[in-house]
Design a protein around this motif. Structure first.
Motif, PDB file in Angstrom:
ATOM      1  N   LYS A  34       0.808  -1.222   0.000  1.00  0.00           N
ATOM      2  CA  LYS A  34       0.000   0.000   0.000  1.00  0.00           C
ATOM      3  C   LYS A  34       0.841   1.273   0.000  1.00  0.00           C
ATOM      4  CE  LYS A  34      -3.796  -2.032   2.608  1.00  0.00           C
ATOM      5  NZ  LYS A  34      -4.454  -2.082   3.907  1.00  0.00           N
ATOM      6  N   ARG A  35       1.993   1.247   0.670  1.00  0.00           N
ATOM      7  CA  ARG A  35       2.734   2.486   0.902  1.00  0.00           C
ATOM      8  C   ARG A  35       3.616   2.946  -0.247  1.00  0.00           C
ATOM      9  NH1 ARG A  35       4.737   0.697   6.583  1.00  0.00           N
ATOM     10  NH2 ARG A  35       3.580  -1.136   6.043  1.00  0.00           N
ATOM     11  N   LEU A  36       3.879   2.112  -1.224  1.00  0.00           N
ATOM     12  CA  LEU A  36       4.749   2.501  -2.328  1.00  0.00           C
ATOM     13  C   LEU A  36       3.962   2.608  -3.637  1.00  0.00           C
ATOM     14  CD1 LEU A  36       7.746   3.197  -2.636  1.00  0.00           C
ATOM     15  CD2 LEU A  36       8.148   0.834  -3.289  1.00  0.00           C
ATOM     16  N   TRP A  37       2.668   2.853  -3.523  1.00  0.00           N
ATOM     17  CA  TRP A  37       1.818   3.038  -4.683  1.00  0.00           C
ATOM     18  C   TRP A  37       2.286   4.282  -5.437  1.00  0.00           C
ATOM     19  CZ3 TRP A  37      -1.410   6.820  -6.533  1.00  0.00           C
ATOM     20  CH2 TRP A  37      -2.278   6.429  -7.545  1.00  0.00           C
ATOM     21  N   PRO A  38       2.325   4.310  -6.728  1.00  0.00           N
ATOM     22  CA  PRO A  38       1.732   3.399  -7.707  1.00  0.00           C
ATOM     23  C   PRO A  38       2.676   2.311  -8.196  1.00  0.00           C
ATOM     24  CG  PRO A  38       2.410   5.374  -8.850  1.00  0.00           C
ATOM     25  CD  PRO A  38       2.741   5.573  -7.388  1.00  0.00           C
ATOM     26  N   LEU A  39       3.956   2.325  -7.772  1.00  0.00           N
ATOM     27  CA  LEU A  39       4.854   1.247  -8.196  1.00  0.00           C
ATOM     28  C   LEU A  39       4.405  -0.098  -7.638  1.00  0.00           C
ATOM     29  CD1 LEU A  39       8.374   2.882  -7.663  1.00  0.00           C
ATOM     30  CD2 LEU A  39       7.202   2.464  -9.828  1.00  0.00           C
ATOM     31  N   SER A  40       4.070  -0.096  -6.380  1.00  0.00           N
ATOM     32  CA  SER A  40       3.667  -1.302  -5.681  1.00  0.00           C
ATOM     33  C   SER A  40       2.152  -1.350  -5.605  1.00  0.00           C
ATOM     34  CB  SER A  40       4.263  -1.254  -4.266  1.00  0.00           C
ATOM     35  OG  SER A  40       3.871  -2.346  -3.512  1.00  0.00           O
ATOM     36  N   THR A  41       1.595  -2.475  -5.974  1.00  0.00           N
ATOM     37  CA  THR A  41       0.139  -2.640  -5.952  1.00  0.00           C
ATOM     38  C   THR A  41      -0.210  -3.915  -5.192  1.00  0.00           C
ATOM     39  OG1 THR A  41       0.066  -3.971  -7.974  1.00  0.00           O
ATOM     40  CG2 THR A  41      -0.033  -1.557  -8.239  1.00  0.00           C
ATOM     41  N   PRO A  42      -1.458  -4.078  -4.787  1.00  0.00           N
ATOM     42  CA  PRO A  42      -1.843  -5.326  -4.107  1.00  0.00           C
ATOM     43  C   PRO A  42      -1.583  -6.585  -4.961  1.00  0.00           C
ATOM     44  CG  PRO A  42      -3.504  -3.664  -3.732  1.00  0.00           C
ATOM     45  CD  PRO A  42      -2.543  -3.091  -4.736  1.00  0.00           C
ATOM     46  N   ASP A  43      -1.607  -6.443  -6.278  1.00  0.00           N
ATOM     47  CA  ASP A  43      -1.331  -7.593  -7.142  1.00  0.00           C
ATOM     48  C   ASP A  43       0.163  -7.871  -7.292  1.00  0.00           C
ATOM     49  OD1 ASP A  43      -4.011  -8.061  -7.606  1.00  0.00           O
ATOM     50  OD2 ASP A  43      -4.061  -6.752  -9.372  1.00  0.00           O
ATOM     51  N   TYR A  44       0.988  -6.848  -7.118  1.00  0.00           N
ATOM     52  CA  TYR A  44       2.437  -6.991  -7.282  1.00  0.00           C
ATOM     53  C   TYR A  44       3.131  -6.027  -6.314  1.00  0.00           C
ATOM     54  CZ  TYR A  44       6.162  -9.023 -10.075  1.00  0.00           C
ATOM     55  OH  TYR A  44       7.234  -9.763 -10.498  1.00  0.00           O
ATOM     56  N   LEU A  79      11.984 -21.068   5.271  1.00  0.00           N
ATOM     57  CA  LEU A  79      10.520 -20.977   5.300  1.00  0.00           C
ATOM     58  C   LEU A  79      10.120 -19.644   4.709  1.00  0.00           C
ATOM     59  CD1 LEU A  79       9.452 -22.271   8.840  1.00  0.00           C
ATOM     60  CD2 LEU A  79       9.279 -23.453   6.655  1.00  0.00           C
ATOM     61  N   ILE A  80       9.189 -19.679   3.792  1.00  0.00           N
ATOM     62  CA  ILE A  80       8.685 -18.457   3.171  1.00  0.00           C
ATOM     63  C   ILE A  80       7.200 -18.364   3.490  1.00  0.00           C
ATOM     64  CG2 ILE A  80       8.313 -17.246   0.991  1.00  0.00           C
ATOM     65  CD1 ILE A  80      10.750 -18.973  -0.066  1.00  0.00           C
ATOM     66  N   LEU A  81       6.838 -17.305   4.205  1.00  0.00           N
ATOM     67  CA  LEU A  81       5.438 -17.085   4.536  1.00  0.00           C
ATOM     68  C   LEU A  81       4.909 -15.973   3.665  1.00  0.00           C
ATOM     69  CD1 LEU A  81       6.802 -18.123   7.400  1.00  0.00           C
ATOM     70  CD2 LEU A  81       4.426 -17.837   8.044  1.00  0.00           C
ATOM     71  N   THR A  82       3.881 -16.283   2.920  1.00  0.00           N
ATOM     72  CA  THR A  82       3.329 -15.308   1.993  1.00  0.00           C
ATOM     73  C   THR A  82       1.831 -15.509   1.849  1.00  0.00           C
ATOM     74  OG1 THR A  82       3.651 -14.279  -0.180  1.00  0.00           O
ATOM     75  CG2 THR A  82       3.712 -16.687  -0.111  1.00  0.00           C
ATOM     76  N   ASN A  83       1.216 -14.558   1.211  1.00  0.00           N
ATOM     77  CA  ASN A  83      -0.204 -14.621   0.927  1.00  0.00           C
ATOM     78  C   ASN A  83      -0.434 -15.627  -0.198  1.00  0.00           C
ATOM     79  OD1 ASN A  83      -2.804 -13.771  -0.397  1.00  0.00           O
ATOM     80  ND2 ASN A  83      -2.761 -12.323   1.300  1.00  0.00           N
ATOM     81  N   GLU A  84      -1.523 -16.308  -0.138  1.00  0.00           N
ATOM     82  CA  GLU A  84      -1.855 -17.313  -1.155  1.00  0.00           C
ATOM     83  C   GLU A  84      -1.822 -16.736  -2.575  1.00  0.00           C
ATOM     84  OE1 GLU A  84      -5.555 -20.304  -2.035  1.00  0.00           O
ATOM     85  OE2 GLU A  84      -5.091 -19.828   0.048  1.00  0.00           O
ATOM     86  N   SER A  85      -2.184 -15.487  -2.716  1.00  0.00           N
ATOM     87  CA  SER A  85      -2.215 -14.891  -4.056  1.00  0.00           C
ATOM     88  C   SER A  85      -0.820 -14.613  -4.629  1.00  0.00           C
ATOM     89  CB  SER A  85      -3.047 -13.603  -4.053  1.00  0.00           C
ATOM     90  OG  SER A  85      -2.490 -12.676  -3.161  1.00  0.00           O
ATOM     91  N   TYR A  86       0.234 -14.720  -3.810  1.00  0.00           N
ATOM     92  CA  TYR A  86       1.596 -14.451  -4.284  1.00  0.00           C
ATOM     93  C   TYR A  86       2.414 -15.725  -4.520  1.00  0.00           C
ATOM     94  CZ  TYR A  86       0.443  -9.827  -2.431  1.00  0.00           C
ATOM     95  OH  TYR A  86      -0.159  -8.635  -2.151  1.00  0.00           O
ATOM     96  N   ARG A  87       1.799 -16.886  -4.370  1.00  0.00           N
ATOM     97  CA  ARG A  87       2.571 -18.132  -4.426  1.00  0.00           C
ATOM     98  C   ARG A  87       3.298 -18.325  -5.742  1.00  0.00           C
ATOM     99  NH1 ARG A  87      -2.786 -19.793  -4.603  1.00  0.00           N
ATOM    100  NH2 ARG A  87      -3.372 -21.034  -6.417  1.00  0.00           N
ATOM    101  N   PHE A  88       2.691 -17.958  -6.857  1.00  0.00           N
ATOM    102  CA  PHE A  88       3.346 -18.160  -8.152  1.00  0.00           C
ATOM    103  C   PHE A  88       4.460 -17.141  -8.386  1.00  0.00           C
ATOM    104  CE2 PHE A  88      -0.938 -20.040  -8.883  1.00  0.00           C
ATOM    105  CZ  PHE A  88      -0.514 -21.356  -8.970  1.00  0.00           C
ATOM    106  N   ILE A  89       4.281 -15.936  -7.883  1.00  0.00           N
ATOM    107  CA  ILE A  89       5.337 -14.932  -7.983  1.00  0.00           C
ATOM    108  C   ILE A  89       6.551 -15.411  -7.185  1.00  0.00           C
ATOM    109  CG2 ILE A  89       6.000 -12.542  -7.478  1.00  0.00           C
ATOM    110  CD1 ILE A  89       3.015 -11.795  -7.744  1.00  0.00           C
ATOM    111  N   VAL A  90       6.318 -15.930  -5.975  1.00  0.00           N
ATOM    112  CA  VAL A  90       7.392 -16.436  -5.126  1.00  0.00           C
ATOM    113  C   VAL A  90       8.146 -17.556  -5.838  1.00  0.00           C
ATOM    114  CG1 VAL A  90       7.847 -17.759  -3.004  1.00  0.00           C
ATOM    115  CG2 VAL A  90       6.400 -15.724  -2.918  1.00  0.00           C
ATOM    116  N   LEU A  91       7.424 -18.511  -6.393  1.00  0.00           N
ATOM    117  CA  LEU A  91       8.071 -19.629  -7.090  1.00  0.00           C
ATOM    118  C   LEU A  91       8.868 -19.149  -8.303  1.00  0.00           C
ATOM    119  CD1 LEU A  91       5.234 -22.302  -6.889  1.00  0.00           C
ATOM    120  CD2 LEU A  91       7.476 -22.406  -5.774  1.00  0.00           C
TER     121      LEU A  91
END
Length: 156
Positions: A34-44, A79-91
């Motif tokens: 949220k804090r680095l918008w518009p570079l950073s978005t909830p999707d990325y 161990l990598i803890l992340t949101n389910e929506s980021y799993r493919f980005i992490v991989l």
């Protein structure tokens, strides 16, 4: 026939195992940017951006975690803890590092902040010392972090 002055290999191996300690870096990367918008978005979010560097903040954190290993401290796994929506980005980003690291991803169905994430990490790796590493931090030098972390791990 084992003589009194012969070396007991089993005893030496056991002493070596006790001398060496296992650590588990825990990489927290569930923030939604949220804090680095518009570079950073909830999707990325920002941890997956390069921000003018060769590697993303997430990849830099993995590389920093790998610097903790030495002859006395071995990494059991990361161990990598992340949101389910980021799993493919992490991989994808782990694959881009082209490293042979042992890792496990713990997916949160929704973000609940740091304390619940660390509770999951401690349950996932109960016989290891955890090194908690948020992945949205920038370090100019991995050496200063690594030296400080190694010193702290000696004390516990």
């Amino acid at each position: 026939m084992l003589r009194r002055y012969d070396i007991n290999i089993n005893k030496l191996l056991q002493e070596r195992i006790e001398y060496m300690s296992w650590i588990t870096p825990v990489i927290l990367c569930g923030g939604n940017g949220k804090r680095l918008w518009p570079l950073s978005t909830p999707d990325y979010p920002k941890q997956f951006l390069t921000l003018g560097k060769k590697f993303t903040l997430f990849q830099q954190t993995i590389k920093r975690a790998l610097t903790l290993e030495n002859e006395k401290m071995k990494i059991k796994e990361i161990l990598i803890l992340t949101n389910e929506s980021y799993r493919f980005i992490v991989l994808d980003q782990i694959e881009l590092l082209k490293t042979n690291l042992k890792f496990r991803i713990i997916l949160e169905p929704e973000s609940r902040n740091t304390a619940p994430a660390l509770t999951l990490a401690s349950l996932a790796s109960p016989n290891s010392r955890l090194v908690v590493m948020p992945c949205d931090h920038y370090f100019k030098s991995n050496n200063s972090f690594s030296n400080s972390a190694k010193q702290a791990l000696k004390e516990i």
